[in-house]
Design an enzyme around this catalytic site. Structure first.
Site, short mmCIF file in Angstrom:
data_model
loop_
_atom_site.label_atom_id
_atom_site.label_comp_id
_atom_site.label_asym_id
_atom_site.label_seq_id
_atom_site.Cartn_x
_atom_site.Cartn_y
_atom_site.Cartn_z
N GLU A 84 6.42 35.40 -18.00
CA GLU A 84 5.40 35.17 -16.96
C GLU A 84 5.55 36.12 -15.79
OE1 GLU A 84 5.20 30.34 -17.72
OE2 GLU A 84 6.51 31.13 -16.16
N PRO A 85 5.36 37.41 -16.01
CA PRO A 85 5.49 38.34 -14.89
C PRO A 85 4.31 38.23 -13.92
CG PRO A 85 4.70 39.50 -16.83
CD PRO A 85 4.97 38.08 -17.26
N GLY A 86 4.59 38.15 -12.64
CA GLY A 86 3.53 38.18 -11.65
C GLY A 86 3.67 39.46 -10.85
N ARG A 87 4.73 39.49 -10.05
CA ARG A 87 4.99 40.63 -9.18
C ARG A 87 5.01 41.96 -9.95
NH1 ARG A 87 8.46 39.86 -4.69
NH2 ARG A 87 9.25 38.07 -5.84
N TYR A 108 2.25 38.43 -3.61
CA TYR A 108 2.74 37.52 -2.57
C TYR A 108 2.45 37.99 -1.15
CZ TYR A 108 5.07 35.77 -6.72
OH TYR A 108 5.32 35.31 -7.99
N ARG A 148 6.42 38.21 3.93
CA ARG A 148 7.64 38.36 3.14
C ARG A 148 8.82 38.91 3.94
NH1 ARG A 148 8.46 41.07 -0.70
NH2 ARG A 148 9.66 39.55 -1.88
N GLY A 174 9.87 36.95 -12.83
CA GLY A 174 10.97 37.28 -11.93
C GLY A 174 11.45 38.71 -11.96
N CYS A 212 2.08 36.48 18.03
CA CYS A 212 2.85 36.22 19.24
C CYS A 212 4.23 35.71 18.92
CB CYS A 212 2.10 35.24 20.11
SG CYS A 212 1.69 33.76 19.22
N GLU A 213 4.97 36.46 18.12
CA GLU A 213 6.39 36.14 17.99
C GLU A 213 7.16 37.38 17.55
OE1 GLU A 213 7.58 33.57 14.55
OE2 GLU A 213 5.53 32.89 14.86
#
Ligand code: LLP
Length: 463
Positions: free
Chosen positions: A320-323, A421, A360, A278, A391-392
């Site tokens: 548990e670092p990911g980012r 992510y 994101r 996190g 298309c949005e």
């Protein structure tokens, strides 16, 4: 492609519409090392480079959109985390941020462990040779097949997320004649200061077992009774993209309190605690993330202090670092297609990707930065919104940023800090072909996840 002249659109000197931006940076050509991967620079001609390779050449060879990942930076970050936590603690890279077989090999070589949260991530890890005992298996609704496979291959730990799962894992382990090492994930009741969908330790959400009302203590009671389980510790993950250490401190304190209660009730000192991932990264120059050694020091001190106060031996800590490991190491390279200046508003810059390669912004209102990378420019800053080709109207990659007013179709622009992510949450919306991930190291580029093809799409369509 020609650089056709077009009206410059709104400038910062004009009245600016509402948005998430601050004043334009002093120099639009500067690639702030805070948000760009370590080896990114500009060459004498002003072309951005990564690992010594020019983005113009990379675009030619690999096409756009594409993610370029700085292997040198990735490995350096792994080492920084491993060194910061030392031999007394364990670092588990959170594979959900981005996982591929090359990543697994690098993690293995750099001595990190791996957190997986699905059968697919587990299969990727095993197929690239990550030893099972260095894998932690997560998830709030693991299937019986996933649990069975994890137990069979001998993952180092399964993180139990519900009362049903305590029984399920125990049963499966016993039926396989094994005793599975497990942690119990608790929700500590902390409101992390982040987007609601990525905060996970307040009570009104799906993860973990609440400390409140004695539920976590009851979970421990049940787990300790089951032969198929070896309860090794307590797990807490409070959310993602967090800068403030206060939430981690409260979380650590509450987890240690639970350890003390467990000791008092059962005479057992659980040997491990996991404080989750996190940790935030810089998406724009305004963000100020903490370094791994500061985080390690802060967490180590609080756990030691709380344990001393409770008369407990300090447990082994894991994180548990990911980012924080993969996020800053990659950028997405896009080619500018169309440019629409909207008077009194901003200029819409369309690129050849969009919400299919970076969801994101649409999903969390995430902020990103962007730079012109195929050349430098001394044109005035132009308030821009980088949008995709879907298309949005919510198909926004960078909500508000300044690009030079002479930006033209055919220019290459890049969005930094897209390592986490983005590819892992990419979709085939509008049958977009998911972009490749190209790893760059010391002047060499190699595809680690290839671009999808129309054949890939059609292969799944068997109707
Ligand atoms: N450990 C657990 C149990 C987790 O659930 C997560 C992330 C992590 C570790 C890694 O968190 P990190 O260090 O990467 O922040 N898709 C969202 C983030 C979802 C995070 C889910 N869990 C985003 O793009 O911001």
């Amino acid at each position: 492609m020609s650089r056709s002249a077009h009206p410059a659109g709104p400038r910062h000197a004009d009245v600016l519409p509402e948005g998430h931006y601050t004043a334009p940076p002093a120099d639009l050509n500067t690639l702030d090392p805070k948000v760009w991967a370590r080896t990114v620079a500009r060459d004498e001609q002003g072309v951005a480079t990564i690992g010594g390779l020019r983005v113009t050449d990379l675009a030619e060879e690999f096409g756009t959109p594409a993610y370029f990942l700085d292997e040198t930076d990735f490995r350096a970050r792994c080492r920084a985390w491993a060194e910061a936590f030392g031999t007394e603690a364990d670092v588990f890279y959170a594979g959900k941020a981005f996982l591929s077989r090359a990543i697994v090999r690098w993690l293995h070589e750099e001595g990190l462990n791996l957190d997986v949260c699905s059968g697919g991530e587990l299969a990727t890890a095993l197929s690239a040779g990550m030893p099972a005992e260095r894998i932690a298996f997560h998830g709030n609704n693991k299937s019986e097949d996933e649990i069975r496979r994890a137990v069979e291959v001998g993952v180092g730990r399964i993180v139990l997320d519900s009362f049903q799962e305590i029984v399920r894992v125990a049963h499966i382990a016993q039926s396989l004649g094994k005793r599975q090492r497990v942690q119990i994930r608790v929700t500590v009741g902390v409101e992390a200061h982040t987007h609601e969908f990525i905060a996970t330790a307040h009570e009104d959400q799906k993860f973990g077992i609440a400390l409140a009302g004695g539920q976590a203590a009851e979970a421990v009671r049940r787990a300790l009774k089951l032969d198929g389980l070896e309860l090794i510790g307590i797990h807490s993950h409070i959310g993602s993209q967090i800068f403030d250490m206060a939430g981690f401190e409260v979380s650590a304190r509450r987890v240690v309190q639970l350890l003390a209660e467990v000791r008092d009730e059962h005479g057992v000192e659980l040997p491990e605690i996991d404080l989750g991932g996190g940790l935030g990264i810089a998406y724009t120059s305004e963000d100020d993330p903490r370094e791994p050694h500061e985080i390690a020091k802060a967490l180590g001190e609080i756990v030691t202090r709380e344990c001393e106060a409770a008369g407990l031996r300090t447990p082994r800590i894991s994180v548990e670092p990911g980012r924080a490991i993969v996020g800053p190491t990659a950028f997405t390279l896009y080619r500018v297609g169309t440019i629409k200046p909207l008077d009194g508003l901003r200029t819409y810059v369309s690129v050849d990707g969009g919400m299919s390669d970076n969801i994101r912004t649409a999903l969390y209102d995430a902020e990103y930065s962007v730079s012109l990378v195929s050349r430098v420019s001394d044109a005035e800053p132009m308030l821009s919104r980088v949008v995709g080709k879907h298309c949005e109207s919510g198909d926004i990659v960078v909500r508000d940023a300044f690009l030079p007013a002479d930006l033209a179709p055919g220019d290459l622009i890049a969005v930094p800090a897209t390592g986490a992510y983005c590819r892992s949450m990419a979709s085939n919306y509008n049958h977009a072909l998911r972009p490749p991930v190209v790893a760059v190291r010391d002047g060499e580029a190699r595809v680690i996840v290839r671009r999808e093809t129309e054949e890939d799409l059609l292969r799944l369509d068997v109707g």
